[in-house]
Design a protein around this motif. Structure first.
Motif, mmCIF file in Angstrom:
data_model
loop_
_atom_site.group_PDB
_atom_site.id
_atom_site.type_symbol
_atom_site.label_atom_id
_atom_site.label_comp_id
_atom_site.label_asym_id
_atom_site.label_seq_id
_atom_site.Cartn_x
_atom_site.Cartn_y
_atom_site.Cartn_z
ATOM 1 N N ASN A 1 0.891 -1.237 0.150
ATOM 2 C CA ASN A 1 -0.158 0.080 -0.062
ATOM 3 C C ASN A 1 0.981 1.198 0.124
ATOM 4 O OD1 ASN A 1 -2.345 -1.164 -0.213
ATOM 5 N ND2 ASN A 1 -2.829 -1.226 2.011
ATOM 6 N N PHE A 2 2.114 1.225 0.730
ATOM 7 C CA PHE A 2 2.782 2.294 0.908
ATOM 8 C C PHE A 2 3.398 2.765 -0.634
ATOM 9 C CE2 PHE A 2 7.130 4.275 1.645
ATOM 10 C CZ PHE A 2 6.758 5.187 2.161
ATOM 11 N N VAL A 3 3.989 1.571 -1.215
ATOM 12 C CA VAL A 3 4.679 1.703 -2.488
ATOM 13 C C VAL A 3 3.523 2.264 -3.392
ATOM 14 C CG1 VAL A 3 5.743 0.565 -4.315
ATOM 15 C CG2 VAL A 3 6.235 -0.053 -2.200
ATOM 16 N N LEU A 4 2.430 1.862 -3.369
ATOM 17 C CA LEU A 4 1.430 2.221 -4.514
ATOM 18 C C LEU A 4 1.002 3.559 -4.324
ATOM 19 C CD1 LEU A 4 -1.120 -0.704 -4.527
ATOM 20 C CD2 LEU A 4 0.542 0.065 -6.359
ATOM 21 N N LEU A 5 1.025 4.073 -3.011
ATOM 22 C CA LEU A 5 0.646 5.496 -2.393
ATOM 23 C C LEU A 5 1.831 6.446 -3.087
ATOM 24 C CD1 LEU A 5 -0.864 7.649 -0.996
ATOM 25 C CD2 LEU A 5 0.657 7.105 1.046
ATOM 26 N N ILE A 6 3.188 6.014 -2.927
ATOM 27 C CA ILE A 6 4.256 6.829 -3.432
ATOM 28 C C ILE A 6 4.099 6.698 -4.910
ATOM 29 C CG2 ILE A 6 6.674 6.987 -3.622
ATOM 30 C CD1 ILE A 6 5.530 7.613 -1.076
ATOM 31 N N MET A 7 3.760 5.660 -5.636
ATOM 32 C CA MET A 7 3.754 5.778 -7.116
ATOM 33 C C MET A 7 2.691 6.706 -7.601
ATOM 34 S SD MET A 7 4.224 1.637 -7.855
ATOM 35 C CE MET A 7 3.980 1.994 -9.547
ATOM 36 N N ALA A 8 1.276 6.371 -6.961
ATOM 37 C CA ALA A 8 0.293 7.406 -7.388
ATOM 38 C C ALA A 8 0.675 8.830 -7.169
ATOM 39 C CB ALA A 8 -0.987 6.928 -6.707
ATOM 40 N N ASN A 9 1.120 9.273 -6.047
ATOM 41 C CA ASN A 9 1.632 10.400 -5.736
ATOM 42 C C ASN A 9 2.568 11.113 -6.746
ATOM 43 O OD1 ASN A 9 1.489 12.777 -3.376
ATOM 44 N ND2 ASN A 9 3.706 12.648 -4.017
ATOM 45 N N THR A 10 3.729 10.245 -7.159
ATOM 46 C CA THR A 10 4.429 10.630 -7.926
ATOM 47 C C THR A 10 4.137 10.948 -9.416
ATOM 48 O OG1 THR A 10 6.037 9.309 -6.561
ATOM 49 C CG2 THR A 10 6.852 9.947 -8.947
ATOM 50 N N ILE A 11 3.130 10.050 -9.772
ATOM 51 C CA ILE A 11 2.443 10.306 -10.991
ATOM 52 C C ILE A 11 1.762 11.485 -11.204
ATOM 53 C CG2 ILE A 11 0.771 9.234 -12.765
ATOM 54 C CD1 ILE A 11 1.771 6.248 -11.767
ATOM 55 N N ALA A 12 0.977 11.839 -10.126
ATOM 56 C CA ALA A 12 0.221 12.910 -10.167
ATOM 57 C C ALA A 12 1.095 14.235 -9.913
ATOM 58 C CB ALA A 12 -0.856 12.983 -8.609
#
Length: 270
Positions: free
Chosen positions: A250-261
């Motif tokens: 979940n933490f990795v997905l959060l970082i990825m989504a935040n980076t993409i945004a």
């Protein structure tokens, strides 16, 4: 605890250290692919359809100009949020039961089906039931933040759009949706960061605390899997390891989504 062979009653940190034994057992468990499939399927439905529905509901409420009716609809939409999943599941069982259930009676009266549907006896319907019931219960509550964001839109923008000859649909898309876009992006990022988290209470109640064998293959998600193995089988270390892996993903997905945004020029969390 995830790196130990913890037994109930032992002092934390004093159990036998076993390294990655619990993680190896987790990733070699034959039930893990099925559990991940169910979790991602239900989460994916909630992340798309379940996330969009409150936005659409908030936009249409914003378009209503009769305050009395608007407040009544808002109040009614909030009420299910305050009902426990125990009560909600009981209501669903009554409405959807094959013998005399209101939904089956209505569908048969309209000649849409020839015989009653056993909604809770068919595993292929469970993902849809989980999505619809969760959306119904949280629709009004989840729309609050979008309604609040819309309240900050300058009314002069709508007046200027009227002068320019914009239609209602154009105003909704180019003014209302655009104004709440930062809020939508932030909430979507947060939802992506919790994609492996499922509504434990909902799954437990809809499956009668995992006692419905017909839903075993489609309803077992990571949270119920951790409960079954970690608590019911008294394997606390294994359950902790599964929970730790879930949190890391979940933490990795959060970082990825935040980076993409952030790369796309949208409002990111950080």
């Amino acid at each position: 605890m995830a790196f130990q062979e913890y037994r109930m009653g032992e002092f934390p940190g004093q159990s036998e250290w076993v390294g990655f034994k619990q993680f190896i057992a987790l990733f070699t468990d034959k039930n893990l692919p099925l559990v991940l499939r169910n979790t991602l399927a239900i989460s994916g439905l909630k992340l798309t359809i379940g996330f969009v529905c409150p936005i659409v509901f908030a936009v249409f409420l914003n378009e209503m100009h009769r305050d009395g009716i608007k407040k009544v609809i808002q109040t009614i939409s909030y009420l299910p949020h305050f009902i426990s999943w125990t009560v909600c599941a009981t209501l669903l069982f009554d409405f959807l039961k094959a013998d005399g259930g209101a939904v089956n009676e209505l569908l048969m009266a309209l000649h849409l089906i020839q015989e009653p549907i056993d909604f809770f006896g068919r595993g292929d319907l469970f993902w849809g039931l989980a999505l619809v019931s969760d959306t119904w219960k949280e629709l009004g509550w989840n729309s609050i933040i979008f309604i609040s964001a819309m309240a900050g839109v300058d009314a002069e923008m709508y007046e200027a759009a009227d002068i320019d000859g914009a239609t209602r649909a154009q105003k909704m898309w180019h003014i209302t949706i655009k104004a709440i876009k930062p809020t939508i992006v932030l909430l979507f990022i947060m939802n992506v960061g919790g994609i492996l988290n499922q509504n434990f209470d909902q799954i437990m109640m809809l499956t009668k605390q995992l006692g419905n064998p017909m839903l075993k293959d489609t309803a077992n998600v990571i949270d119920t899997y951790i409960f079954q193995v970690g608590i019911s089988q008294n394997r606390a270390s294994f359950g902790t390891a599964a929970g730790l892996v879930k949190s890391l993903i979940n933490f990795v997905l959060l970082i990825m989504a935040n980076t993409i945004a952030d790369k796309a020029g949208e409002n990111a969390l950080f």
